[in-house]
Design an enzyme around this catalytic site. Structure first.
Site, short mmCIF file in Angstrom:
data_model
loop_
_atom_site.label_atom_id
_atom_site.label_comp_id
_atom_site.label_asym_id
_atom_site.label_seq_id
_atom_site.Cartn_x
_atom_site.Cartn_y
_atom_site.Cartn_z
N ASP A 80 0.82 -1.21 0.00
CA ASP A 80 0.00 0.00 0.00
C ASP A 80 0.86 1.27 0.00
O ASP A 80 2.08 1.23 0.04
CB ASP A 80 -0.96 -0.02 1.19
CG ASP A 80 -2.34 0.50 0.83
OD1 ASP A 80 -2.43 1.39 -0.04
OD2 ASP A 80 -3.32 0.03 1.42
N GLY A 140 15.35 -4.01 5.29
CA GLY A 140 16.20 -4.70 4.33
C GLY A 140 17.49 -5.13 4.99
O GLY A 140 17.83 -4.71 6.10
N GLU A 143 6.44 -1.69 11.64
CA GLU A 143 7.84 -1.85 11.23
C GLU A 143 8.28 -3.27 11.61
O GLU A 143 8.12 -3.69 12.76
CB GLU A 143 8.74 -0.84 11.96
CG GLU A 143 8.47 0.61 11.60
CD GLU A 143 9.11 1.03 10.29
OE1 GLU A 143 10.00 0.29 9.81
OE2 GLU A 143 8.71 2.07 9.75
#
Length: 265
Positions: free
Chosen positions: A135, A160, A183
């Site tokens: 989104d 990442g 998160e």
């Protein structure tokens, strides 16, 4: 084109000798590896038996070698201009995922047909499977793995990883739901069908308290767990610290709340 086994051998050797410079044959192997990642034929992490994940560290090494050899250059994708070492995917057409401008997918990332990208960012080496919605203003970090039918809500950050080399990528398994502004970082795993309510922050040191069993977990949200942000008292009782709370197991009512809207696809 070299086999995956051949590419792995070339990349592993070149990474060990990288201080001596990178040979042209290595650059070709790096580009072939990125092509395989982009097509989905190769993944930085692959699902295995018993819920285990196999990490292909050599694929991360190929990405790092790319950064060591690539030069900054002007590039364009549609009406957007960039100045970087990594190209941006463009030319989406028939059979591609739905990509809403200005969503950005970097070279070496795979986004499967049937996925939907609202204005968002998918970094190099990431894998996004079919039926998943990324989104608005969500980010999928380098090498992160996102399964089928996942809803990554607005503003979510999926961490990442490229360094340190032994670090594992974040893995979001099939049919999970990440609420707005969540998160997930540091190689944590969100198992199949799990639901993270809005504003959940998950790292390796985050306590995950199961309110149904009293068990405390770290680094992994169990399958179909419904998780909310909360706090737990310290051992000495002097203060509270942030924690995630498993309040229940996903049921039909939860399914209805987090169902993906097929009309939007």
């Amino acid at each position: 084109m070299a086999t995956i086994s051949d590419l792995q051998g070339i990349i592993e050797k070149a990474f060990e000798l990288r201080a001596e410079g990178v040979q042209p044959a290595t650059v070709e192997a790096v580009n072939e590896t990125l092509d395989l990642l982009e097509s989905g034929q190769l993944r930085v992490a692959e699902p295995g038996e018993g819920g285990q994940w196999k990490i292909n560290e050599w694929a991360k090494k190929a990405i790092l070698l790319m950064f060591a050899t690539a030069k900054m250059e002007r590039m364009e994708a549609g009406c957007l201009g960039f100045h970087d070492k990594v190209a941006v995917q463009s030319g989406w057409g028939e059979g591609s995922p739905r990509v809403v401008p200005p969503a950005v997918v970097r070279r070496g990332a795979h986004v499967a047909p049937g996925a939907v990208l609202m204005p968002s960012y998918v970094n190099i080496g990431a894998f996004v499977d079919s039926g998943t919605m990324i989104d608005t203003w969500a980010t999928v970090g380098s090498c992160a793995q996102v399964g089928k039918g996942v809803h990554v809500s607005g503003g979510v950050g999926i961490g990442g990883v490229l360094e340190p080399m032994q670090a594992s990528p974040v893995i979001i398994e099939d049919n999970a739901f990440l609420g707005a502004r969540c998160e997930v970082a540091e190689g944590c795993i969100v198992r199949e069908g799990a639901v993270l309510a809005m504003g959940c922050y998950l790292g390796k040191s985050t306590r995950i308290y199961n309110a149904m069993t009293g068990e405390t977990l770290y680094g992994e949200v169990p399958a179909r767990a419904v998780v909310v942000p909360g706090a737990l008292p310290s051992k000495d009782g002097t203060h509270s610290t942030y924690a995630l709370i498993i309040k229940k197991i996903r049921d039909e009512r939860t399914d209805a709340k987090v169902a993906l809207n097929e009309v939007l696809r």
